[in-house]
Design a protein around this motif. Structure first.
Motif, short mmCIF file in Angstrom:
data_model
loop_
_atom_site.label_atom_id
_atom_site.label_comp_id
_atom_site.label_asym_id
_atom_site.label_seq_id
_atom_site.Cartn_x
_atom_site.Cartn_y
_atom_site.Cartn_z
N ASP A 223 0.83 -1.21 0.00
CA ASP A 223 0.00 0.00 0.00
C ASP A 223 0.86 1.26 0.00
O ASP A 223 0.51 2.26 0.62
N PHE A 224 1.98 1.19 -0.70
CA PHE A 224 2.94 2.28 -0.62
C PHE A 224 2.34 3.60 -1.11
O PHE A 224 1.69 3.66 -2.15
N GLY A 225 2.59 4.64 -0.34
CA GLY A 225 2.11 5.96 -0.71
C GLY A 225 0.86 6.38 0.05
O GLY A 225 0.47 7.53 0.00
N THR A 226 0.26 5.45 0.77
CA THR A 226 -0.97 5.79 1.50
C THR A 226 -0.69 6.06 2.97
O THR A 226 -1.55 6.56 3.68
N GLY A 227 0.49 5.70 3.44
CA GLY A 227 0.82 5.88 4.86
C GLY A 227 1.54 7.20 5.07
O GLY A 227 1.50 8.09 4.23
N MET B 91 -5.15 6.70 -11.87
CA MET B 91 -4.05 7.08 -12.75
C MET B 91 -4.49 7.68 -14.08
O MET B 91 -3.89 8.65 -14.56
N GLN B 92 -5.55 7.12 -14.69
CA GLN B 92 -5.94 7.59 -16.02
C GLN B 92 -6.78 8.86 -16.03
O GLN B 92 -6.87 9.53 -17.02
N ASP B 93 -7.45 9.15 -14.88
CA ASP B 93 -8.32 10.33 -14.86
C ASP B 93 -7.64 11.53 -14.23
O ASP B 93 -8.19 12.61 -14.23
N ASP B 94 -6.47 11.32 -13.66
CA ASP B 94 -5.92 12.36 -12.82
C ASP B 94 -4.42 12.48 -13.05
O ASP B 94 -3.65 11.57 -12.74
N ILE C 15 2.43 10.95 -9.33
CA ILE C 15 2.81 10.27 -8.08
C ILE C 15 3.34 8.87 -8.40
O ILE C 15 4.37 8.44 -7.89
N ILE C 16 2.63 8.18 -9.29
CA ILE C 16 3.07 6.83 -9.67
C ILE C 16 4.46 6.88 -10.29
O ILE C 16 5.34 6.09 -9.96
N LYS D 155 5.26 -1.71 -3.21
CA LYS D 155 4.02 -2.12 -3.85
C LYS D 155 3.12 -0.89 -3.97
O LYS D 155 2.67 -0.34 -2.97
N ILE D 156 2.90 -0.45 -5.21
CA ILE D 156 2.10 0.75 -5.46
C ILE D 156 0.66 0.45 -5.10
O ILE D 156 0.06 -0.51 -5.60
#
Ligand code: C2E
Ligand code: MG
Ligand code: MG
Ligand code: MG
Length: 281
Positions: free
Chosen positions: A181-185, A210-213, A219-220, A201-202
């Motif tokens: 859950d990388f990036g959410t903490g 990812m596709q709408d924003d 970030i990815i 792990k993204i």
């Protein structure tokens, strides 16, 4: 009812609250007996390269309830944690994984296969966690390389030195570590390099948006660059479409997991998948 609602003493008799409270205590009783009766099953979700090779799977626990059927971990893990049952459930999960790995290795299926096991904060902070984990693997004569641990950033906020020491202990037994859950903490980027992790792990929330924003896409891209510069492998979770896979691939992601490749499946189904791959190869 509305007048009484302001007074705590009446709240206790609110029928909705009371119904919730009794549902909750029923769940607690059932969960304890589920542990005693070993009602947990492990499902596997393939982890795949861009070329389509299954290199491993994430093990995901389900509660096979005698009446309700399969219960999602999202529903029972928080309660199990509160009751202090997660250590024992985690142990049963690891035993099930080891039995399956034994079978796959005996059948000549995926000697290189790595199964990722989720370890919650409560399990990880137990003093003898690593010793017990390693002992279970050893008893089943599984190579430690066949098992990977998924930890979350939330475990890396306090007692950092203890956490690093424990991670090193795992690594000394050849167990790799993936940061789920990388990036959410809230872990600090400056600390990331201090943790002996092998993989980022993204989180699926990024993949979904990812596709709408454009910001999420950036970030990815940053996560992948960060991982690459730290020498880590990168896996994306929640990959549901070929377009998502292709975009992730274009950014440098090398491993994929999600419904596009397969939903979490029973051990038997995963065995069949491995057998199919063997025939194709
Ligand atoms: P997680 O580790 O982040 O696991 C990924 C979750 O996303 C899984 O939910 C998986 O079924 C789901 N998923 C996979 N691919 C897709 C996709 O393409 N789209 C969508 N929408 N979802 C996808 P699941 O199996 O319900 O597990 C939920 C969480 O419960 C896990 O999140 C993990 O934190 C926890 N968990 C599961 N098994 C265990 C376990 O054995 N031990 C511990 N401590 N935690 C576990
Ligand atoms: Mg996970
Ligand atoms: Mg995850
Ligand atoms: Mg997740």
């Amino acid at each position: 009812q509305s007048l009484a609602a302001g007074r705590n003493v009446f709240r206790f008799f609110d029928p909705a609250m009371q119904a919730l409270a009794s549902q909750r205590s029923a769940l607690e009783v059932e969960l304890r007996s589920a542990v005693a009766q070993r009602q947990f099953v492990v499902h596997y979700q393939p982890q795949v390269t861009f070329e389509g090779d299954v290199v491993g799977a994430e093990a995901l626990v389900r509660w096979q309830h005698p009446v309700k059927g399969m219960v999602s971990p999202a529903l029972f893990i928080p309660v199990a944690e509160e009751l202090g049952l997660m250590e024992e459930i985690g142990h049963q999960v690891l035993e099930a994984i080891c039995r399956d790995l034994e079978e796959w290795q005996r059948g000549g299926l995926g000697s290189e296969l790595v199964v990722a096991v989720n370890v919650s904060a409560q399990e990880f902070k137990v003093d003898h966690f690593v010793a017990r984990f390693h002992e279970t693997i050893r008893q089943h004569r599984i190579s430690s390389k066949a098992v990977k641990v998924e930890l979350t950033e939330s475990m890396m906020i306090d007692r950092i030195d203890e956490v690093i020491e424990k991670m090193n202990e795992l690594k000394s037994h050849d167990v790799a570590i993936s940061l789920d859950d990388f990036g959410t903490g809230y872990s600090s980027l400056s600390y990331l390099g201090r943790f002996p992790i092998d993989q980022l792990k993204i989180d699926q929330s990024f993949v979904r948006r990812m596709q709408d924003d454009a910001a999420t896409a950036s970030i990815i891209r940053s996560i992948i660059m960060l991982g690459q510069s730290l020498g880590l492998s990168i896996i994306a979770e929640g990959v549901e479409t070929m377009e998502q896979r292709d975009l992730l691939h274009a950014q440098g992601c090398t491993l994929y997991q999600g419904y596009w490749y397969g939903r979490p499946m029973s051990g038997e189904q995963f065995t069949a998948l491995l057998e199919g791959r063997q025939r194709v190869a």
